[in-house]
Design a protein around this motif. Structure first.
Motif, short mmCIF file in Angstrom:
data_model
loop_
_atom_site.label_atom_id
_atom_site.label_comp_id
_atom_site.label_asym_id
_atom_site.label_seq_id
_atom_site.Cartn_x
_atom_site.Cartn_y
_atom_site.Cartn_z
N VAL A 107 0.82 -1.21 0.00
CA VAL A 107 0.00 0.00 0.00
C VAL A 107 0.85 1.26 0.00
O VAL A 107 0.33 2.37 -0.02
N GLY A 108 2.18 1.08 0.03
CA GLY A 108 3.06 2.25 0.01
C GLY A 108 4.47 1.87 0.38
O GLY A 108 4.80 0.69 0.56
N THR A 109 5.35 2.85 0.48
CA THR A 109 6.74 2.65 0.89
C THR A 109 7.10 3.67 1.96
O THR A 109 6.42 4.71 2.10
N GLU A 110 8.15 3.36 2.65
CA GLU A 110 8.62 4.26 3.72
C GLU A 110 10.13 4.17 3.80
O GLU A 110 10.71 3.09 3.63
N ARG A 111 10.77 5.30 4.03
CA ARG A 111 12.22 5.33 4.21
C ARG A 111 12.52 5.20 5.69
O ARG A 111 12.01 5.94 6.52
N VAL A 112 13.33 4.22 6.03
CA VAL A 112 13.70 4.00 7.42
C VAL A 112 15.22 3.87 7.50
O VAL A 112 15.90 3.45 6.55
N LYS A 113 15.74 4.21 8.64
CA LYS A 113 17.20 4.14 8.85
C LYS A 113 17.51 2.97 9.75
O LYS A 113 17.01 2.87 10.87
N THR A 114 18.25 2.01 9.23
CA THR A 114 18.65 0.85 10.02
C THR A 114 20.16 0.68 9.91
O THR A 114 20.73 0.72 8.81
N ARG A 115 20.80 0.53 11.09
CA ARG A 115 22.25 0.35 11.15
C ARG A 115 23.00 1.46 10.40
O ARG A 115 23.97 1.23 9.69
N GLY A 116 22.50 2.65 10.55
CA GLY A 116 23.15 3.79 9.96
C GLY A 116 22.88 4.01 8.50
O GLY A 116 23.43 4.96 7.91
N LYS A 117 22.05 3.17 7.88
CA LYS A 117 21.75 3.32 6.47
C LYS A 117 20.25 3.51 6.25
O LYS A 117 19.43 2.93 6.95
N TRP A 118 19.94 4.34 5.28
CA TRP A 118 18.56 4.55 4.91
C TRP A 118 18.12 3.49 3.91
O TRP A 118 18.81 3.21 2.94
N ARG A 119 16.99 2.90 4.19
CA ARG A 119 16.44 1.87 3.30
C ARG A 119 14.97 2.18 2.98
O ARG A 119 14.28 2.81 3.78
N THR A 120 14.55 1.70 1.82
CA THR A 120 13.14 1.83 1.44
C THR A 120 12.44 0.49 1.71
O THR A 120 12.86 -0.56 1.20
N VAL A 121 11.42 0.52 2.51
CA VAL A 121 10.68 -0.71 2.84
C VAL A 121 9.24 -0.58 2.37
O VAL A 121 8.69 0.53 2.29
N GLU A 122 8.67 -1.70 2.03
CA GLU A 122 7.27 -1.71 1.59
C GLU A 122 6.34 -1.76 2.79
O GLU A 122 6.60 -2.47 3.78
N LEU A 123 5.25 -1.03 2.69
CA LEU A 123 4.20 -1.08 3.69
C LEU A 123 3.12 -2.06 3.21
O LEU A 123 2.56 -1.91 2.13
N LEU A 124 2.89 -3.09 4.01
CA LEU A 124 1.96 -4.14 3.63
C LEU A 124 0.66 -4.02 4.43
O LEU A 124 0.66 -3.60 5.59
N ALA A 125 -0.44 -4.42 3.80
CA ALA A 125 -1.74 -4.43 4.47
C ALA A 125 -2.48 -5.69 4.06
O ALA A 125 -2.25 -6.25 2.99
N CYS A 126 -3.37 -6.12 4.93
CA CYS A 126 -4.19 -7.30 4.65
C CYS A 126 -5.63 -6.85 4.39
O CYS A 126 -6.33 -6.42 5.32
N PRO A 127 -6.07 -6.91 3.14
CA PRO A 127 -7.47 -6.54 2.86
C PRO A 127 -8.43 -7.49 3.59
O PRO A 127 -8.23 -8.71 3.59
N VAL A 128 -9.45 -6.93 4.20
CA VAL A 128 -10.42 -7.75 4.93
C VAL A 128 -11.82 -7.43 4.44
O VAL A 128 -12.06 -6.41 3.77
N THR A 129 -12.73 -8.32 4.76
CA THR A 129 -14.14 -8.12 4.42
C THR A 129 -14.98 -8.78 5.50
O THR A 129 -14.46 -9.46 6.39
N TRP A 130 -16.29 -8.54 5.42
CA TRP A 130 -17.22 -9.17 6.37
C TRP A 130 -17.91 -10.33 5.68
O TRP A 130 -18.41 -10.19 4.56
N ARG A 131 -17.91 -11.51 6.35
CA ARG A 131 -18.58 -12.69 5.80
C ARG A 131 -19.40 -13.36 6.91
O ARG A 131 -18.84 -13.68 7.95
N PRO A 132 -20.69 -13.64 6.64
CA PRO A 132 -21.42 -13.05 5.51
C PRO A 132 -21.57 -11.55 5.69
O PRO A 132 -21.56 -11.05 6.82
N HIS A 133 -21.72 -10.86 4.60
CA HIS A 133 -21.84 -9.41 4.67
C HIS A 133 -23.15 -9.06 5.38
O HIS A 133 -24.17 -9.74 5.20
N PRO A 134 -23.12 -8.03 6.20
CA PRO A 134 -24.37 -7.63 6.89
C PRO A 134 -25.55 -7.43 5.95
O PRO A 134 -26.70 -7.70 6.32
#
Length: 220
Positions: free
Chosen positions: A144-171
Motif C-alpha cells: 500500500v506504500g513505501t517508507e524510508r527507514v534508517k537501520t544500522r546507519g543506512k537509509w532503506r526503502t521498505v514496503e508497507l503491507l496491508a491485509c485486505p479484509v471483508t465481512w462474511r457473511p456481509h451484513p
C-alpha cells in the motif's frame, strides 16, 4: 400431514379442522399436492393489485359439487379446500410480490420449509484472500506504500503491507435474507385474512396463528 375430514355433532353441525395458515398451506401443497394455477396477465388498463376473492370464487365454482375428503389422499384427488387455498395464493397482489411471491409461498409450503433468515449468523471480519505454504494458511497481503527507514546507519526503502479484509457473511446478506422472510410473512398474513374472511373453506378453519414476525428478535 394427513387430513382427517369432518366430524358431525348432534344436529349435523360440522367441526372444521383448525390449522394455522402455514400448516394449511403445507397441507394444501404438500399433502394434497394442489397445483398453483396463476391467473393470466391482467389487461394493461388494470392497476394490477392482484386477483383476490373474485378469482377464488371462480375457482370454487369450477370445482362443482362437493366431494367429501377421506382420511388419506387417494389417486389424483385433491381436496376442494386445498384448491381454494391454492387459488388464494395465486391471487397474492402485486403490492406483496404478485406471481413471484405466490410461487415462493407455494414452493416453500410444498417443501415444508420456512424462509432462511440466517438464524444465529454473525458477520465476521476475515481476510479477502488466503494462501497456503509450508508455514500453513496465511492472509494475503498487498503493498500500500513505501517508507524510508534508517537501520544500522543506512537509509532503506521498505514496503508497507496491508491485509485486505471483508465481512462474511456481509451484513447486507443477512439484512436481505430477513427482508425476504418479512415479505413472505406479509404474504402469509394476506392469505390468512382472505381465507378467514372468504368463508369458502368447507372442512378447514384457518386460525389466527402466524409464524413469528421477527424470529431473530428485536435486538438484531
Amino acid at each position: 400431514m394427513s387430513f382427517q375430514g369432518t366430524i358431525s355433532r348432534a344436529g349435523g353441525t360440522k367441526v372444521k379442522r383448525a390449522l394455522g395458515v402455514q400448516a394449511a398451506l403445507e397441507w394444501a401443497f404438500r399433502t394434497e399436492q394442489a397445483q398453483l394455477e396463476l391467473p393470466p396477465p391482467r389487461d394493461i388498463t388494470d392497476e394490477g393489485f392482484g386477483f383476490g376473492l373474485e378469482y377464488v370464487l371462480l375457482k370454487r365454482a369450477a370445482l362443482g359439487c362437493k366431494v367429501d375428503g377421506g382420511q388419506h389422499k387417494m389417486g389424483s384427488y385433491t381436496h376442494p379446500d386445498a384448491e381454494v387455498i391454492a387459488a388464494t395464493v395465486a391471487g397474492i397482489p402485486d403490492s406483496l410480490g404478485g406471481k413471484r411471491m405466490a410461487i415462493r409461498v407455494a414452493e416453500l409450503a410444498r417443501a415444508g420449509l420456512t424462509p432462511d433468515w440466517m438464524p444465529g449468523v454473525v458477520p465476521r471480519c476475515v481476510p479477502v484472500e488466503t494462501k497456503n505454504n509450508q508455514h500453513g494458511e496465511r492472509a494475503t497481503t498487498i503493498v500500500v506504500g513505501t517508507e524510508r527507514v534508517k537501520t544500522r546507519g543506512k537509509w532503506r526503502t521498505v514496503e508497507l503491507l496491508a491485509c485486505p479484509v471483508t465481512w462474511r457473511p456481509h451484513p447486507e446478506q443477512i439484512a436481505s435474507a430477513r427482508r425476504g422472510y418479512a415479505d413472505w410473512w406479509q404474504a402469509l398474513n394476506w392469505v390468512r385474512d382472505w381465507l378467514t374472511a372468504g368463508g369458502m373453506l368447507r372442512d378447514v378453519e384457518v386460525t389466527a396463528g402466524m409464524p413469528k414476525v421477527r424470529p431473530w428478535g428485536d435486538g438484531s
